[in-house]
Design a protein around this motif. Structure first.
Motif, PDB file in Angstrom:
ATOM      1  N   ARG A 109       0.889  -1.166   0.000  1.00 57.70           N
ATOM      2  CA  ARG A 109       0.000   0.000   0.000  1.00 57.70           C
ATOM      3  C   ARG A 109       0.921   1.209   0.000  1.00 57.70           C
TER       4      ARG A 109
ATOM      5  N   ARG B   4      -7.357  -3.385   0.971  1.00 57.06           N
ATOM      6  CA  ARG B   4      -8.642  -2.697   1.122  1.00 57.06           C
ATOM      7  C   ARG B   4      -9.273  -2.372  -0.222  1.00 57.06           C
TER       8      ARG B   4
ATOM      9  N   LEU C 254     -11.985   4.535   5.421  1.00 53.56           N
ATOM     10  CA  LEU C 254     -11.193   3.308   5.527  1.00 53.56           C
ATOM     11  C   LEU C 254     -10.129   3.395   6.611  1.00 53.56           C
TER      12      LEU C 254
END
Length: 155
Positions: A102, A135, A153
């Motif tokens: 990420r 995610r 999130l």
């Protein structure tokens, strides 16, 4: 060159529209499409790499998406004033060994009067993640409108 609305000076609403248009283009992973939103003499700093002009931007994006596989991006407006927009973002991708990441960052953008981006300065950090920590799982391409925001999130 055709104008690329919304045009500066930006309001929070028009800046948010511009951010979503940029996100949609980058999620296409099509360098030829993406570079059309930038001036011919655009200047970028992406991490420690400096890009000058559309041709270098196109080559940069080709290298990026050859390395950052299954790339999915979410951008969020941070601030805007006049011809400038500040964005925060996160994207997920994996390398050719299957390791997921990420990447988090901030971008500062400046536009010309036709709505083309002349400057893009990006600061980005990569965090290795396990596949189950992902995610962003929508099908490749445009992020669905009902996807939670970065704030929702917890990113």
């Amino acid at each position: 060159m055709t104008a690329r609305p919304p045009l500066p000076p930006f309001t929070p609403d028009t800046a948010a529209q511009k951010v979503r248009l940029a996100e949609d283009a980058w999620n296409s992973r099509d360098p030829d499409r993406v570079v059309l939103a930038y001036t011919e003499d655009t200047v970028w700093r992406n991490r420690a790499e400096f890009v000058h002009g559309r041709a270098q931007a196109r080559a940069f994006l080709q290298r990026k998406w050859a390395r950052e596989l299954d790339y999915r991006l979410v951008k969020e407006l941070w601030a805007c004033a006049g011809d400038r927009i500040a964005v925060r973002f996160a994207y997920e991708w994996h390398d050719d060994s299957g390791q997921w990441f990420r990447s988090y960052g901030n971008e500062n953008w400046a536009f010309d009067a036709d709505g083309l981006m002349r400057h893009r300065f990006a600061s980005i950090n990569d965090l290795p993640i396990a596949p189950e920590a992902r995610r962003f799982r929508w099908p490749l391409g445009r992020r669905p409108d009902d996807t939670p925001s970065l704030g929702e999130l917890g990113l």
